[in-house]
Structures are given as C-alpha cells and as structure tokens.
Design a protein around this motif. Structure first.
Motif, PDB file in Angstrom:
ATOM      1  N   LYS A 283       0.833  -1.212   0.000  1.00 47.40           N
ATOM      2  CA  LYS A 283       0.000   0.000   0.000  1.00 47.40           C
ATOM      3  C   LYS A 283       0.867   1.263   0.000  1.00 47.40           C
ATOM      4  N   LEU A 284       1.964   1.246   0.743  1.00 47.45           N
ATOM      5  CA  LEU A 284       2.857   2.411   0.743  1.00 47.45           C
ATOM      6  C   LEU A 284       3.456   2.634  -0.647  1.00 47.45           C
ATOM      7  N   ARG A 285       3.850   1.560  -1.307  1.00 47.04           N
ATOM      8  CA  ARG A 285       4.373   1.705  -2.669  1.00 47.04           C
ATOM      9  C   ARG A 285       3.316   2.239  -3.615  1.00 47.04           C
ATOM     10  N   GLU A 286       2.072   1.815  -3.422  1.00 50.36           N
ATOM     11  CA  GLU A 286       0.977   2.322  -4.254  1.00 50.36           C
ATOM     12  C   GLU A 286       0.805   3.826  -4.049  1.00 50.36           C
ATOM     13  N   ILE A 287       1.024   4.285  -2.832  1.00 47.18           N
ATOM     14  CA  ILE A 287       0.929   5.715  -2.527  1.00 47.18           C
ATOM     15  C   ILE A 287       2.065   6.493  -3.192  1.00 47.18           C
ATOM     16  N   GLY A 288       3.203   5.846  -3.396  1.00 46.41           N
ATOM     17  CA  GLY A 288       4.353   6.517  -4.002  1.00 46.41           C
ATOM     18  C   GLY A 288       5.568   6.552  -3.105  1.00 46.41           C
ATOM     19  N   VAL A 289       5.525   5.796  -2.010  1.00 43.78           N
ATOM     20  CA  VAL A 289       6.645   5.735  -1.081  1.00 43.78           C
ATOM     21  C   VAL A 289       7.645   4.694  -1.581  1.00 43.78           C
ATOM     22  N   ARG A 290       8.911   5.040  -1.500  1.00 41.83           N
ATOM     23  CA  ARG A 290       9.958   4.078  -1.863  1.00 41.83           C
ATOM     24  C   ARG A 290      10.206   3.151  -0.676  1.00 41.83           C
ATOM     25  N   VAL A 291      10.048   1.843  -0.894  1.00 40.28           N
ATOM     26  CA  VAL A 291      10.232   0.852   0.165  1.00 40.28           C
ATOM     27  C   VAL A 291      11.155  -0.247  -0.353  1.00 40.28           C
ATOM     28  N   GLU A 292      12.222  -0.509   0.371  1.00 38.16           N
ATOM     29  CA  GLU A 292      13.165  -1.564  -0.002  1.00 38.16           C
ATOM     30  C   GLU A 292      13.282  -2.555   1.151  1.00 38.16           C
ATOM     31  N   GLU A 293      13.157  -3.832   0.841  1.00 37.13           N
ATOM     32  CA  GLU A 293      13.188  -4.877   1.855  1.00 37.13           C
ATOM     33  C   GLU A 293      14.555  -5.551   1.917  1.00 37.13           C
ATOM     34  N   GLY A 294      15.028  -5.808   3.138  1.00 38.93           N
ATOM     35  CA  GLY A 294      16.220  -6.603   3.374  1.00 38.93           C
ATOM     36  C   GLY A 294      15.837  -7.895   4.064  1.00 38.93           C
ATOM     37  N   ASP A 295      16.815  -8.619   4.572  1.00 37.99           N
ATOM     38  CA  ASP A 295      16.522  -9.881   5.251  1.00 37.99           C
ATOM     39  C   ASP A 295      15.718  -9.657   6.525  1.00 37.99           C
ATOM     40  N   ASP A 296      16.108  -8.678   7.320  1.00 36.04           N
ATOM     41  CA  ASP A 296      15.423  -8.411   8.581  1.00 36.04           C
ATOM     42  C   ASP A 296      15.228  -6.918   8.815  1.00 36.04           C
ATOM     43  N   GLN A 297      15.187  -6.150   7.731  1.00 36.08           N
ATOM     44  CA  GLN A 297      14.960  -4.713   7.857  1.00 36.08           C
ATOM     45  C   GLN A 297      14.266  -4.182   6.610  1.00 36.08           C
ATOM     46  N   ILE A 298      13.650  -3.016   6.753  1.00 39.88           N
ATOM     47  CA  ILE A 298      12.951  -2.367   5.643  1.00 39.88           C
ATOM     48  C   ILE A 298      13.340  -0.890   5.627  1.00 39.88           C
ATOM     49  N   PHE A 299      13.743  -0.403   4.456  1.00 34.43           N
ATOM     50  CA  PHE A 299      14.095   1.007   4.286  1.00 34.43           C
ATOM     51  C   PHE A 299      12.915   1.734   3.667  1.00 34.43           C
ATOM     52  N   VAL A 300      12.531   2.857   4.274  1.00 34.07           N
ATOM     53  CA  VAL A 300      11.400   3.664   3.799  1.00 34.07           C
ATOM     54  C   VAL A 300      11.903   5.063   3.478  1.00 34.07           C
ATOM     55  N   ASP A 301      11.630   5.511   2.250  1.00 36.64           N
ATOM     56  CA  ASP A 301      12.016   6.849   1.794  1.00 36.64           C
ATOM     57  C   ASP A 301      10.752   7.571   1.345  1.00 36.64           C
ATOM     58  N   GLY A 302      10.406   8.623   2.087  1.00 38.77           N
ATOM     59  CA  GLY A 302       9.176   9.353   1.783  1.00 38.77           C
ATOM     60  C   GLY A 302       9.390  10.624   0.987  1.00 38.77           C
ATOM     61  N   ALA A 303      10.443  10.676   0.178  1.00 37.11           N
ATOM     62  CA  ALA A 303      10.772  11.912  -0.534  1.00 37.11           C
ATOM     63  C   ALA A 303       9.930  12.144  -1.778  1.00 37.11           C
ATOM     64  N   GLY A 304       9.237  11.140  -2.267  1.00 30.71           N
ATOM     65  CA  GLY A 304       8.533  11.259  -3.542  1.00 30.71           C
ATOM     66  C   GLY A 304       7.180  11.962  -3.438  1.00 30.71           C
ATOM     67  N   LEU A 305       6.505  12.081  -4.593  1.00 33.28           N
ATOM     68  CA  LEU A 305       5.152  12.626  -4.645  1.00 33.28           C
ATOM     69  C   LEU A 305       4.159  11.507  -4.346  1.00 33.28           C
ATOM     70  N   PHE A 306       3.173  11.805  -3.495  1.00 33.26           N
ATOM     71  CA  PHE A 306       2.226  10.789  -3.067  1.00 33.26           C
ATOM     72  C   PHE A 306       0.924  10.843  -3.863  1.00 33.26           C
TER      73      PHE A 306
END
Length: 420
Positions: A269-292
């Motif tokens: 859902k966050l990616r659908e909004i336009g948030v950059r989300v990258e998954e690791g083995d046991d962590q997730i990076f969230v970058d909210g710099a984009g247009l939503f």
C-alpha cells in the motif's frame, strides 16, 4: 493519564529497532498457564499490557517478573486460583485468552469479561462455542465467563468451524485443545503470524499442532506441557507504524528487526501511494521523498490490510492530494479517530464504515485525545506532520502497545516530550 507534546514538521531520519509483537506476546503469556515448570520469554515489549498479565499471574498464585530488558520469567504451579481479577482483566482485551489455558490444564476457569480498546463489538460467542465443543460448560454471569469441563475430566477433541476467522477464538481453542484428549480440528481459523507464533511456542512446550497459518489447524492433545525458553516474533504493527511515520514526515528510516513477509500488505500500500520501500533480510528502508498519490484501502483479516494500521494510514492520507477512501471491515469504531484528525484540519467524511479523505496541504497543531491504542498512534503521526506543537492526551492507550516510544521517536530526530 499522560500527554505527549510533539513539535511537527521534522522529517524522521535514522534507524529504529522494532520490539517483540504485542499481539503475540500476550497469547504466549496466557499459554504459559498450560505449562509445568518455568518459562523464559525473550524479545518481550516493555509495555503496560505485559505488566498487567504478569500482575494477573501473580494474583492467581503464579510468578512473573522481568529478568532484564526484553526478557521475562513466568511460572504457574499446579495449584492456583482459576479466577482472574475483575479490575485487572478490565485493563486489557487479552485477559480473555486465559480461558482456554485454564480449562485445558485445570479444568475450570472464572475469567472476567475483558476490557481493552473500545474499537467495536468483539463478542465472546465464538470462543464459548468452540470451547463448548471440547466439553466445557460455560456461562456468563456477574461479569465473568465461568465454568469447567463436563464431569470434571479433561477436555475432549472435536471439530470446530468458526463463523469468522477470529484471532482470539482461534488462540483460545488452540490452547485448550493442546491438552485435550484426542484430535481437535479448527476450520476457518485465523491465519495471522501471531497464530503461527503461538502454535510454535506450544509445540516448543510439547504440544502437537499442525496447520497454523492456514485455514485448518489440527491439534493432537497431549497429557502435559513443560516450560521452555522462547523468543517472540517482531511486532509487524509497530513496524508498520514507524514505516507510515517515516513516509508521512517525508523522512528516510530503516526499520530493523522485522520479518518483511509479515508486512507485505503495508509495504504494497505504501508503494501504491508513491513511497519508496526496499526490503532486506530483517529490515525495511522507507524513503518518503517522492510525490504521493491517493489510494483506496479495505481492512481485512490477514493477509489483507490490517485493521490496526487503518488509523495511522488515515493520518498519512489526510495530506495526500486527491480523494482516498478507507473501508473498515473489521471493527466499526475504528473510525472514531476522524473527529480528532478533523481538529487538526483534516478533511474527512464518514459514510457508514467508509472514510472519504480529501487531502489537505498540511495539518495544523491542536490538542487531541487518543481514544484507543492505534488512534493514539495515528494522532502522534499527525502531530509529527503538523505545523506547531501538538498535544496528544490519554497517552496510556498508546503505551499499551508501543515500547520505548519517546526513546525511539527522539532517536529518529523527532522533538517529543512526555508530561503528566
């Protein structure tokens, strides 16, 4: 009661460690009542609900204590009172999970009707129906669910179909069935990761449970369970809250100690909004710099979008340009947070169980009040987004589910301060 003062407009940056899952910890603690000997539980969140369950355990004649940060010890002897404190049980919903454990081991239970958040109707009928199939004779009187095993013997396995995949009913029946005679089959059961975690814990104590995480759980009863050492899974709801907070403040946050597969509905859902989300083995990076972009959301049992994440996501969507819609299919009172978000300038209309959100450019600070745990989290996110200083009162609701809240927020650069 407590209040949190929040200076808004600061993007969250950095890393945040996620605590153990509240919704896994509490049923696992209840399951300790089935075990002979002591149990050590690790990765336990330091929240008020955990303290209340330990206090209930001690009042009934057992032992419960913190050994160190994130680690507790529980021991329930062979002779205890099988009646819970009405006052303590009213402080949280999970007190009802003692019903299945007490019936399974001791053959009798007097469990006060639970309290917890007023988020909608959460009846005990599915719990009672399932336990009755196993041979429990239960009735509700004087604010208690009271009863025992027919004939004073052990519960007996049976086949149970749940009209709704209730998490609590699934947990209660599974715990009771773990020490019942014969096999129990639970159909149309809940599939949440917390169900799987409880089954894994019970199996670690000697239970024989298969199918957790699917529509059908099979439990072959055993005569006894033994205490063990167990590590609870990370809290996917806490993780989702910090992910949404990072996006809402247009920050960059690494959420650590998570199981990414448990968060797919939120990540998607966050990616659908336009948030950059990258998954690791046991962590997730969230970058909210984009247009939503605005989105539509429907809450559903797992693996659908979790109802616990609906209020925090609403706070984020309140500043996303365009029309978003949230349909609450699980708890009818989850939309109570709308009144408080409107105090901060959000443009939201309620139509039945649907919230229609017309995104505004920015929220403004205000004095707001948390009506429940997740509403409180949503208001904190709104405060982090807003101009000026927001005051969130009734903070005790939030502290039921978020460990080291101020420490984690300030570690991400937020300017927050708790006052009495």
């Amino acid at each position: 009661m407590g209040k949190l003062l929040i200076q808004g407009g600061i993007p969250l940056e950095g890393r945040v460690p996620i605590s153990g899952a509240k919704n896994s910890t509490l049923p696992v603690m209840a399951a300790c009542f089935l075990a002979q000997g002591e149990t050590i539980l690790e990765n336990i969140p330091e929240i008020t609900d955990v303290d209340v369950v330990m206090e209930i355990c001690r009042e009934m004649g057992g032992e419960g204590e913190w050994l160190e940060r994130g680690v507790i010890r529980l021991h329930v002897p062979d002779t205890i009172s099988c009646k819970t404190s009405y006052t303590l049980a009213k402080k949280l919903r999970a007190s009802n999970l003692l019903l299945g454990a007490l019936l399974g081991r001791f053959g009798w239970a007097e469990v006060a009707l639970p309290g917890g958040d007023n988020i909608g109707t959460r009846p005990m009928d599915l719990h009672i129906k399932g336990l009755s199939v196993l041979g429990a004779e239960l009735k509700i009187e004087h604010g208690y669910i009271r009863g025992g095993v027919a004939g004073g013997k052990r519960l007996k396995g049976g086949k149970i179909y749940l009209d709704f995949p209730s998490v609590g009913a699934t947990e209660n029946i599974m715990m009771a069935a773990a020490m019942a005679q014969g096999q129990t089959i639970i159909e149309n059961c809940a599939k949440e990761p917390e169900i799987v975690d409880l089954a894994n814990f019970l199996n670690a104590m000697g239970a024989r449970i298969r199918g957790a995480g699917t529509d059908v759980i099979r439990v072959d009863g055993v005569s006894e369970l033994r205490g063990t050492r167990y590590t609870v899974i990370p809290d996917r709801i806490e993780a989702g809250t910090y992910m949404i907070a990072a996006a809402a403040t247009h920050g960059r946050v690494i959420v650590e100690n998570v199981i990414p597969t448990h968060l797919h509905a939120i990540t998607s859902k966050l990616r659908e909004i336009g948030v950059r989300v990258e998954e690791g083995d046991d962590q997730i990076f969230v970058d909210g710099a984009g247009l939503f972009r605005p989105v539509d959301v429907k809450t559903l049992p797992y693996p659908g979008f979790p109802t616990d994440m609906q209020s925090p996501l609403m706070a984020l969507l309140s500043t996303v340009k365009g029309i978003s819609m949230i349909v609450e299919n699980v708890y009818e009172n989850r939309l109570r947070v709308v009144d408080e978000l409107q105090r901060m300038g959000a443009q939201i209309k309620i139509e039945g169980r649907t919230a229609v959100i017309d995104g505004v450019a920015r929220l403004s600070s205000a004095q707001v009040k948390a009506s429940d745990l997740r509403a409180g989290a949503a208001l904190i996110i709104a405060g982090l987004m807003a101009d000026g200083e927001t005051e969130v009162s009734c903070l005790h609701h939030v502290l039921r589910g978020y460990a080291h809240l101020e420490e984690k927020l300030t570690g991400l650069g937020a300017r927050v301060r708790r006052i009495s």
